[in-house]
Design an enzyme around this catalytic site. Structure first.
Site, PDB file in Angstrom:
ATOM      1  N   CYS A 113       0.818  -1.219   0.000  1.00 55.31           N
ATOM      2  CA  CYS A 113       0.000   0.000   0.000  1.00 55.31           C
ATOM      3  C   CYS A 113       0.852   1.271   0.000  1.00 55.31           C
ATOM      4  O   CYS A 113       0.380   2.326  -0.415  1.00 55.31           O
ATOM      5  CB  CYS A 113      -0.948   0.011   1.197  1.00 55.31           C
ATOM      6  SG  CYS A 113      -2.142  -1.323   1.105  1.00 55.31           S
ATOM      7  N   HIS A 258      -3.735   7.228   1.414  1.00 52.57           N
ATOM      8  CA  HIS A 258      -4.036   5.892   0.921  1.00 52.57           C
ATOM      9  C   HIS A 258      -5.459   5.520   1.337  1.00 52.57           C
ATOM     10  O   HIS A 258      -5.851   5.723   2.491  1.00 52.57           O
ATOM     11  CB  HIS A 258      -3.037   4.900   1.512  1.00 52.57           C
ATOM     12  CG  HIS A 258      -3.430   3.479   1.321  1.00 52.57           C
ATOM     13  ND1 HIS A 258      -3.754   2.968   0.086  1.00 52.57           N
ATOM     14  CD2 HIS A 258      -3.587   2.455   2.209  1.00 52.57           C
ATOM     15  CE1 HIS A 258      -4.074   1.692   0.218  1.00 52.57           C
ATOM     16  NE2 HIS A 258      -3.985   1.356   1.485  1.00 52.57           N
ATOM     17  N   ASN A 288     -10.150  -0.514  -1.844  1.00 52.53           N
ATOM     18  CA  ASN A 288      -8.722  -0.340  -1.564  1.00 52.53           C
ATOM     19  C   ASN A 288      -7.917  -0.996  -2.691  1.00 52.53           C
ATOM     20  O   ASN A 288      -7.872  -2.216  -2.792  1.00 52.53           O
ATOM     21  CB  ASN A 288      -8.407  -0.986  -0.207  1.00 52.53           C
ATOM     22  CG  ASN A 288      -6.928  -0.895   0.162  1.00 52.53           C
ATOM     23  OD1 ASN A 288      -6.062  -0.723  -0.689  1.00 52.53           O
ATOM     24  ND2 ASN A 288      -6.635  -1.032   1.438  1.00 52.53           N
TER      25      ASN A 288
END
Ligand SMILES: CC(C)(COP(=O)(O)OP(=O)(O)OC[C@H]1O[C@@H](n2cnc3c(N)ncnc32)[C@H](O)[C@@H]1OP(=O)(O)O)[C@@H](O)C(=O)NCCC(=O)NCCS
Length: 331
Positions: A113, A258, A288
């Protein structure tokens, strides 16, 4: 040394929309549970045949168009992905080949991520040293093919999705715009709290039917632990990168974080004391997408006018590793 500056942004997502209702038919979950706990309303998953490099290329074409550059004017590619099309080589070389360009360097970065922020820091360093002039940075992921799409995997499967974003970096001019500072960290003690165990070269053989039967090829997550660390580490890193850049939180126009979970973003916003207009969220529509969330969100902010020339913004990420970090940028 010259600063680097973002010359163009772009993103691409699969056209297949997967709703919470659709997932509710495949596992024991509900639209209400997913919205309340994660904020996600729908996400994009690829159809069979569509690859990470397909998405990375489409995002790149848009970023190059905004930068008014041709593929042949790129000097290097940095490709952040935790879900490459193949175990080896990485996606960067496939992208170089698909663009039909010269034999420029192509480096894959595996920082999950946080991959895009890490990749950006390498591109910025290459430009600052004068080694390369125009560097393409891609964050792209296909998570949907690595999810356990059943009730056993529901705590992960409802969150992750597919997509790609790209930016083209080049030397900054003298107007102060550009990347000001980075803040990067890792803490491997938590490596197995968000991970994919297999295939792995430590196993003999590295892939086996027994691993597959045990489901060790699926992304696995201790959601509570990830949440607990993310809501501390990202705000900490935002403050650290602003201090390094010699900037104040009060001068921040926009935080592009993020997109892990809307609740994480909300807690971060609260702990930093930021207003709704200072934080950008789009997890509702894309889920995500790991290394792709930041460049996708950034492109939306640029094209919609949320960022104007001279605005100070921060990119921040947290994820598997644990790895986290931020970049402070003046648009
Ligand atoms: C994943 C997350 C939403 C789970 O929320 P939570 O409140 O921690 O939920 P828990 O894991 O404690 O589970 C609560 C219950 O919901 C259930 N549950 C888990 N996923 C579910 C789903 N998709 N649908 C319905 N119920 C679900 C659990 O089985 C558990 O049931 P039980 O109480 O009967 O055992 C939350 O931990 C989270 O957001 N973590 C961060 C994840 C993240 O951001 N990851 C990416 C980082 S890069």
């Amino acid at each position: 040394m010259p600063h680097s500056r973002i010359l163009g942004t772009g993103f691409a997502v699969p056209d297949r929309v997967v709703t919470n209702e659709e997932l509710s038919a495949l596992m024991d979950t509900s639209d209400e549970w997913i919205r309340t706990r994660t904020g996600i309303q729908e996400r994009r998953w690829v159809r069979e045949g569509e690859t990470g490099v397909d998405l990375g290329l489409a995002a790149t074409e848009r970023a190059l168009e905004m930068a008014e550059l041709k593929p042949g004017q790129l000097d290097a590619i940095i490709y952040a992905t935790s879900s490459p099309d193949h175990f080896a080589p990485g996606n960067g070389v496939y992208l170089q080949h698909r663009m039909g360009i010269d034999t420029i360097p192509a480096l894959d970065i595996r920082a999950q991520c946080s991959g895009f922020v890490y990749a950006l820091s390498v591109a910025d360093a290459w430009i600052r040293t004068g080694e390369y002039r125009h560097v393409l940075v891609v964050g792209s992921e296909i998570q949907s093919t690595g999810l356990e799409i059943s009730s056993a995997g529901r705590h992960v499967a409802v969150i992750f999705a597919d997509g790609a974003g790209a930016v083209v970096l080049g030397p900054a001019g003298s107007n102060g715009a550009g990347i000001l500072a980075f803040d990067l960290h890792s803490e491997g003690a938590h490596a197995e709290k968000l991970w994919v165990d297999a295939p792995g070269s430590m196993y003999h053989p590295r892939v086996s039917a027994a691993q597959m039967e045990a489901g060790r090829q699926y992304l696995e997550m201790d959601g509570r632990e990830v949440f607990r660390h993310a809501v501390v580490r990202m705000p900490e890193s935002v403050l650290a990168v602003l201090a390094k850049a010699g900037q104040k939180l009060g001068d921040l126009k926009l935080l592009v974080a993020h997109q892990a979970n809307l609740r994480i973003s909300e807690m971060m916003q609260k702990s930093l004391g930021l207003g709704d207009d200072q934080v950008y969220n789009n997890i509702m529509w894309y889920g995500n997408t790991t290394a792709a969330t930041i460049p996708i969100a950034l492109d939306e902010c640029v094209r919609s006018g949320r960022l104007q020339r001279g605005d100070l913004f921060v990119l921040t990420a947290f994820g598997s590793g644990f790895m986290w970090g931020s970049a402070a940028v003046r648009w």
